[in-house]
Design an enzyme around this catalytic site. Structure first.
Site, PDB file in Angstrom:
ATOM      1  N   ASP A 147     -64.435 -20.545 -13.704  1.00  0.00           N
ATOM      2  CA  ASP A 147     -64.310 -20.443 -12.252  1.00  0.00           C
ATOM      3  C   ASP A 147     -63.043 -19.676 -11.862  1.00  0.00           C
ATOM      4  OD1 ASP A 147     -65.201 -20.974  -9.695  1.00  0.00           O
ATOM      5  OD2 ASP A 147     -65.554 -23.099 -10.088  1.00  0.00           O
ATOM      6  N   ASP A 205     -70.991 -20.701  -3.282  1.00  0.00           N
ATOM      7  CA  ASP A 205     -71.873 -21.807  -3.696  1.00  0.00           C
ATOM      8  C   ASP A 205     -73.100 -21.960  -2.798  1.00  0.00           C
ATOM      9  OD1 ASP A 205     -69.679 -22.086  -5.268  1.00  0.00           O
ATOM     10  OD2 ASP A 205     -69.305 -24.183  -4.779  1.00  0.00           O
TER      11      ASP A 205
HETATM   12  C1  GLA Z   1     -66.773 -23.814  -7.454  1.00  0.00           C
HETATM   13  C2  GLA Z   1     -68.021 -23.272  -8.146  1.00  0.00           C
HETATM   14  C3  GLA Z   1     -69.087 -24.352  -8.161  1.00  0.00           C
HETATM   15  C4  GLA Z   1     -68.561 -25.586  -8.887  1.00  0.00           C
HETATM   16  C5  GLA Z   1     -67.255 -26.064  -8.248  1.00  0.00           C
HETATM   17  C6  GLA Z   1     -66.576 -27.135  -9.077  1.00  0.00           C
HETATM   18  O1  GLA Z   1     -67.003 -24.078  -6.119  1.00  0.00           O
HETATM   19  O2  GLA Z   1     -68.488 -22.125  -7.501  1.00  0.00           O
HETATM   20  O3  GLA Z   1     -70.270 -23.885  -8.776  1.00  0.00           O
HETATM   21  O4  GLA Z   1     -68.365 -25.274 -10.240  1.00  0.00           O
HETATM   22  O5  GLA Z   1     -66.329 -24.999  -8.101  1.00  0.00           O
HETATM   23  O6  GLA Z   1     -65.368 -27.542  -8.536  1.00  0.00           O
END
Ligand code: GLA
Length: 401
Positions: A147, A205
């Site tokens: 990430d 997301d």
């Molecule tokens: C980000 C990623 C998500 C998830 C969260 C976890 O938002 O894009 O897919 O992995 O972090 O904290």
């Protein structure tokens, strides 16, 4: 002469990196990811139960081979700076969990971030790339989602940080798939493969909703993500996939990360559409619902092996959106055996009639038409006409006759 040698070495390196990617992710990865259902409240018992359910439901046989541990597993570092799992959530340790998966023919993915802390505020890997990669390899991890929270916004730093982890993973000698997750702002489709990723998220997301209903929501639903990912087809191919984020089928507005920012849930038709469209776009297929308690509608979606075959097709071509207006989107995807898959999405809120002549898609001649949701051949010819429900996606496989 020296110049020629350097160029030859560079080309060889590029070729071997590409071969490595092809081998690691010859088709889009499939599995179950912990984030939408559990957020960071994960533990080894729940993950084992999900693995058991993956097998019991038939999903593992259908191709879902990974259990992906998302954020929240970390318990800091020990006195030698080795990253450790939270001992309360994972009393047996991650290596034992990987063994549990491997014993059942599954694989285990894990999560970290290219900064000091992850998105949910846990220990991350910046400046410990080699040490963490070695730890992951020693635990027999098969996949790393990496990430980008708390990291600088510029592209140059992102490339450096992702390359550092990709190199570290490769140097462990273990085959670990590398999923780049910087959500799209730095256009990873232009560089992520080059720095060593096998797939890259193209958007922020996904939420459990059809689309953003207002500017205030400012978080992506299925249609919002579709509109970003659909145009990126030229960057996708074998071992280098556009990742349109997780499936939301079966969540029905569950509270948690996917339920935030307008994620009040979708209809089964909308979940089915997401599955069809993600399959056509060669996105990885990560289910995120509670596999232990699935209703029939969700099973029908996630276990549609004819749709999965479109996603996993060996040719590895992402569908091209050939028709795009306010009502209709039509996607076309060539397949390895010469068949062609077409998806017809009704974006509008009303039932619509469509008469699609395949020749407008450049498909001449006659075809046997198979409906991949009805699981039957519905006719022969060079066009299809019928009704499409609001937000429904029809998915056909055409065989030339
Ligand atoms: C980000 C990623 C998500 C998830 C969260 C976890 O938002 O894009 O897919 O992995 O972090 O904290």
């Amino acid at each position: 002469m020296k110049q020629i040698l350097i160029t030859a070495c560079f080309l060889l390196l590029l070729k071997s990196a590409a071969a490595q990617s092809t081998k690691l992710a010859p088709t889009p990865p499939m599995g179950w990811m912990s984030w939408n259902f559990f957020a960071d409240k994960i533990n080894e018992t729940d993950l084992k139960e999900m693995a058991d359910a993956l097998i019991r439901s038939g999903m593992a046989n259908a191709g879902y081979h990974y259990i992906f541990i998302d954020d929240g597993w970390q318990g800091g570092r020990d006195n030698k700076n080795n990253i450790i799992a939270d001992p309360v959530k994972f009393p047996s340790g991650i290596k034992a969990l990987a063994k549990y998966m491997h014993d059942r023919g599954l694989k285990l993915g894990i999560y970290s971030d290219a900064a000091q802390l992850t998105c949910a505020g846990y220990t991350a890997s910046l400046d410990f790339e080699e040490q963490d990669a070695n730890t992951f390899a020693s635990w027999d991890i098969d996949y790393l989602k990496y990430d980008y929270c708390h990291a600088p916004v510029d592209v140059a730093t992102a490339k450096i940080r992702y390359k550092k982890m990709a190199d570290a993973l490769r140097n462990t000698g273990r085959e670990i798939v590398f999923g780049i997750c910087e959500w799209g702002p730095r256009k990873p489709w232009l560089w992520a493969s080059e720095v060593g990723g096998q797939l890259w998220r193209t958007t922020y997301d996904i939420r459990d909703k059809w689309k953003n209903l207002s500017d205030n929501e400012n978080a992506e639903g299925i249609l919002d993500i579709l509109d970003i990912n659909a145009g990126l087809h030229e960057y996708s191919g074998i071992g280098k996939w556009n990742d349109a984020d997780m499936l939301v089928a079966g969540l029905y507005g569950k509270k948690g990360p996917s339920g935030d920012l307008g994620g009040t849930g979708c209809t089964n038709i909308e979940y089915q559409s997401q599955f069809s469209l993600w399959a056509m776009m060669n996105s990885p297929l990560y289910a995120t619902n509670d596999l232990r308690n699935m209703n029939e509608a969700t099973k029908n979606i996630l276990l549609n092996i004819e749709v999965i075959a479109i996603n996993q097709d060996a040719l590895g071509k992402q569908a091209v959106r050939q028709i795009k207006d306010s009502i209709w989107n039509v996607f076309v995807k060539p397949l390895a055996n010469g068949d062609v898959a077409i998806a017809i999405l009704n974006r509008s809120d009303k039932v619509q009639k469509f008469n699609l002549s395949f020749s407008t898609l450049g498909l001449t001649g006659k075809y046997e038409i198979r409906d991949l949701w009805l699981h039957k051949n519905i006719g022969k010819g060079n066009n299809w006409k019928g009704n499409v429900q609001p937000h429904e996606t029809k998915l056909f496989r055409l065989k030339k006759i």
